[in-house]
Design an enzyme around this catalytic site. Structure first.
Site, short mmCIF file in Angstrom:
data_model
loop_
_atom_site.label_atom_id
_atom_site.label_comp_id
_atom_site.label_asym_id
_atom_site.label_seq_id
_atom_site.Cartn_x
_atom_site.Cartn_y
_atom_site.Cartn_z
N ARG A 1 72.21 81.34 60.87
CA ARG A 1 73.03 82.86 61.54
C ARG A 1 73.43 82.71 62.88
O ARG A 1 74.84 83.12 63.22
CB ARG A 1 72.28 84.08 61.59
CG ARG A 1 71.72 84.75 60.30
CD ARG A 1 70.28 85.42 60.26
NE ARG A 1 69.43 84.23 60.16
CZ ARG A 1 69.20 83.69 59.19
NH1 ARG A 1 69.52 84.18 57.75
NH2 ARG A 1 68.11 82.75 59.02
N THR A 2 72.92 82.37 63.94
CA THR A 2 73.36 82.28 65.42
C THR A 2 74.56 81.63 65.40
O THR A 2 75.84 81.91 65.97
CB THR A 2 72.30 82.17 66.26
OG1 THR A 2 71.31 83.00 66.17
CG2 THR A 2 72.62 82.39 67.67
N LYS B 1 69.70 60.02 73.90
CA LYS B 1 69.86 58.79 74.93
C LYS B 1 69.17 58.82 76.19
O LYS B 1 69.27 57.99 76.77
CB LYS B 1 71.30 58.42 74.79
CG LYS B 1 71.96 57.90 73.61
CD LYS B 1 73.46 57.62 73.98
CE LYS B 1 74.26 57.22 72.49
NZ LYS B 1 75.66 57.11 72.94
N ARG C 1 71.62 76.67 72.41
CA ARG C 1 70.33 76.96 72.08
C ARG C 1 69.47 75.65 72.33
O ARG C 1 69.79 74.81 72.09
CB ARG C 1 70.48 77.07 70.44
CG ARG C 1 68.98 77.33 70.07
CD ARG C 1 68.76 77.74 68.49
NE ARG C 1 69.15 79.17 68.33
CZ ARG C 1 68.83 79.78 67.29
NH1 ARG C 1 68.45 79.25 66.16
NH2 ARG C 1 68.88 81.23 67.53
N HIS D 1 66.88 85.92 73.87
CA HIS D 1 67.98 85.69 72.65
C HIS D 1 68.82 86.79 72.76
O HIS D 1 68.73 87.89 72.29
CB HIS D 1 67.30 85.82 71.37
CG HIS D 1 68.02 85.16 70.24
ND1 HIS D 1 69.51 85.11 70.59
CD2 HIS D 1 67.99 84.63 69.05
CE1 HIS D 1 69.82 84.41 69.52
NE2 HIS D 1 69.23 84.18 68.45
C1 NCD Z 1 65.54 84.00 65.43
C2 NCD Z 1 65.51 83.02 66.55
O1 NCD Z 1 66.20 81.96 66.35
O2 NCD Z 1 65.01 83.22 67.44
N1 NCD Z 1 66.60 83.58 64.71
C3 NCD Z 1 67.92 84.25 64.86
O3 NCD Z 1 68.44 83.81 65.80
N2 NCD Z 1 68.31 85.17 63.86
C4 NCD Z 1 64.14 84.39 65.12
C5 NCD Z 1 63.41 83.16 64.32
O4 NCD Z 1 63.92 82.04 64.45
O5 NCD Z 1 62.45 83.56 63.95
#
Ligand code: NCD
Length: 301
Positions: free
Chosen positions: A54-55, A83, A104, A132
């Site tokens: 999703r993100t 590397k 991320r 997040h």
């Molecule tokens: C979450 C995350 O990656 O922190 N997912 C997201 O970004 N919608 C929640 C999760 O991984 O449980």
């Protein structure tokens, strides 16, 4: 609104939050008309060193709906990080190729390091068990669609893995800006909300009581973050602590909403999905207009 990066929910004032909510609503209207071209010629670099559906895809979709383009790195095994390249170097390079970066990382605090070295805006798409912040904004946007947040009492209960789940860390910070919001943290002791995110007046409990179930306006459930547990025995002990079935969700108020950042594993039964309280797919959908708003703000588009 002056914003250089999106790194932590700490950075937002109440007026920033209001501005992002209204810009997101505008983006939702723009989306209905097929998008816009305000980021024509701009490029988003998406660096995702932990799993994401999703993100990453909603960041990429957001940039494309604004008329921009995307380059992505999604598998750390194919990245120069494997590397031995340090994040500082990667970010300098990618910041030279692109106009804005979504990142991320596995480790808390790395988005901040990235921002220090980046020549372009950085958006934290999740830093380990840290924060997040962009998710917390789409969560706020979702809540605001269903409740008059800040104008009347609002009971919000966070349920699940509150220690390692980063979305709840950011959302708790964001919600504290609004009068009348009462926060409850429901989790087994070993995965309770870290004290850096709690305040006097919060309710902390280890079980999901019928009082919380029946009186909450928002229940925000989360996945047990298996990948972040050091001790798998502890994970096995807590993993099935809370399972939302139709019987359980049926006890919630009819006006209450059940949220979850997704992915869910077994903590919400699929048979709950058609219930009126279930808002997690709508919540995920809101990621696109909210991230469009953030990209447009950061690029001053
Ligand atoms: C979450 C995350 O990656 O922190 N997912 C997201 O970004 N919608 C929640 C999760 O991984 O449980």
């Amino acid at each position: 609104m002056e914003m250089q990066h999106v790194l932590s929910a700490d950075q937002f004032s109440r007026s920033d939050l209001n501005h992002i909510l209204s810009r997101s609503a505008e983006m939702e209207e723009i989306l209905k008309k097929g998008g816009s071209k305000i980021c024509d010629g701009r490029i988003l670099g998406a660096l995702f060193y932990e799993p994401s559906t999703r993100t990453r895809l909603s960041f990429e979709t957001a940039m494309m709906r604004l008329g921009g383009n995307v380059v992505s790195e999604t598998d750390v095994n194919f990245s120069s990080i494997t590397k031995g390249e340090v994040i500082e170097d990667t970010i300098r390079m990618v910041g030279g190729y692109t106009d804005i970066i979504a990142i991320r990382t596995k480790t808390k605090g790395q988005a901040n390091i990235a921002a220090q070295y980046s020549p372009v805006p950085v958006m934290n798409g999740g830093d380990g068990a840290g924060e997040h912040p962009t998710q917390s904004l789409l969560d706020l946007y979702t809540i605001a669609k269903h409740h008059r947040i800040g104008d009347e009492p609002l009971k919000v209960a966070f349920v699940g893995d509150l220690k390692y789940g980063r979305t709840v860390h950011s959302l708790a910070k964001v919600l504290r800006h609004f009068d009348g919001v009462e926060l409850s943290f429901v989790a087994p002791e070993v995965i309770q909300m870290p004290t850096e995110y709690t305040q006097a007046g919060d309710n902390v409990s280890y079980d999901l009581s019928s009082e919380i179930l029946q009186n909450s306006d928002v229940i925000y459930d989360t996945r047990m973050q298996q990948e972040r547990f050091e001790d798998m025995e502890k994970f096995r002990e807590v993993r099935d602590s809370f399972i939302f079935t139709p019987e359980i969700v049926g006890q919630m108020k009819s006006s209450a909403i059940l949220m979850h950042p997704l992915p869910r594993v077994n903590e919400i039964k699929q048979s709950v999905d058609a219930m009126p309280q279930a808002k997690y797919f709508e919540q995920a959908q809101n990621g696109v207009p909210v991230r469009m708003a953030l990209i447009a703000e950061l690029l001053k588009a």
